[in-house]
Write an enzyme that holds these catalytic residues in place. Sequence first.
Site, mmCIF file in Angstrom:
data_model
loop_
_atom_site.group_PDB
_atom_site.id
_atom_site.type_symbol
_atom_site.label_atom_id
_atom_site.label_comp_id
_atom_site.label_asym_id
_atom_site.label_seq_id
_atom_site.Cartn_x
_atom_site.Cartn_y
_atom_site.Cartn_z
ATOM 1 N N CYS A 111 0.840 -1.193 0.000
ATOM 2 C CA CYS A 111 0.000 0.000 0.000
ATOM 3 C C CYS A 111 0.883 1.253 0.000
ATOM 4 C CB CYS A 111 -0.905 -0.012 1.234
ATOM 5 S SG CYS A 111 -1.759 1.541 1.533
ATOM 6 N N GLU A 112 0.634 2.170 -0.924
ATOM 7 C CA GLU A 112 1.501 3.345 -1.031
ATOM 8 C C GLU A 112 1.227 4.378 0.063
ATOM 9 O OE1 GLU A 112 -0.667 6.319 -4.198
ATOM 10 O OE2 GLU A 112 0.571 4.713 -5.007
ATOM 11 N N HIS A 113 0.160 4.194 0.836
ATOM 12 C CA HIS A 113 -0.161 5.168 1.876
ATOM 13 C C HIS A 113 0.540 4.884 3.202
ATOM 14 C CE1 HIS A 113 -4.012 5.508 -0.660
ATOM 15 N NE2 HIS A 113 -3.249 6.551 -0.921
ATOM 16 N N HIS A 114 0.740 3.613 3.514
ATOM 17 C CA HIS A 114 1.384 3.263 4.781
ATOM 18 C C HIS A 114 2.565 2.309 4.609
ATOM 19 C CE1 HIS A 114 -2.721 4.488 6.087
ATOM 20 N NE2 HIS A 114 -2.040 5.054 7.059
ATOM 21 N N GLN A 152 -4.954 -0.507 -4.969
ATOM 22 C CA GLN A 152 -5.503 -1.698 -5.628
ATOM 23 C C GLN A 152 -6.290 -1.363 -6.891
ATOM 24 O OE1 GLN A 152 -7.161 -4.685 -3.006
ATOM 25 N NE2 GLN A 152 -8.614 -5.356 -4.546
ATOM 26 N N HIS A 180 -5.638 -5.772 3.021
ATOM 27 C CA HIS A 180 -4.710 -4.667 3.204
ATOM 28 C C HIS A 180 -4.325 -4.618 4.676
ATOM 29 C CE1 HIS A 180 -5.574 -2.399 -0.707
ATOM 30 N NE2 HIS A 180 -6.353 -3.469 -0.741
ATOM 31 N N CYS A 182 -2.851 -2.381 6.191
ATOM 32 C CA CYS A 182 -3.082 -1.058 6.779
ATOM 33 C C CYS A 182 -4.490 -0.967 7.350
ATOM 34 C CB CYS A 182 -2.832 0.047 5.760
ATOM 35 S SG CYS A 182 -3.776 -0.107 4.239
#
Length: 223
Positions: A111-114, A152, A180, A182
Amino acid sequence: MTNSDQFNDELGENHIATSAQNPVRNDAFNLSDEQKIELIKKDVENILNTLGMDLTDDSLKGTPNRVAKMFVKEIFGGLNPTKKPRASTFANTYKYGEMLVEKNITLYSTCEHHLLPIIGRAHIAYISKGTVVGLSKMNRIVEYFSKRPQVQERLTMQIVQELQQVLGTEDVACVIDAKHLCVNSRGIRDIESSTVTSEYGGQFKEDKTRREFLNFIQLDTKF
């Protein structure tokens, strides 16, 4: 917290993608893999030191180098266009004109956010317009686009778009069902939920064809 920080946190928590392409700078590949590993190694050392970890401990002293190599060579290796798999196509000489489905392709992404793992399965289908692609190449395409910081929805679109280009047909579909971490291991900590995304092209936009594909991927084909 500034308004900008709050906005960025909210965007990440809601898993919103800002583009159908990965946000990569134009100078992303000016450095060699070895140069990137050395720089990331120092950054990981700084993170662990800031957290108060003792990097002289035998268990930790190799961690910065291991993490840096993993980032560059493994879990984010799909950012490098030179690692894109060659998807050779072949003439459909046996005139198979029905749907071909490759299901339960194991998927590991981040995941590119976390920067936490995304783990799941991809299911792909296409209808040939004269050419076919080797089955393992579909797995490799999934792996290539997965090995990068991802969202995703974007990953699902990229897989379909790549196969459409390779096969010369719009008749491609992909469904991804993934967990995910996250969501599962932090924040709401819902360990049961998974995320399902889909992308349909050409004939797969038609209800009958789409339903046939969805029926195929629900079949119990475990041996």
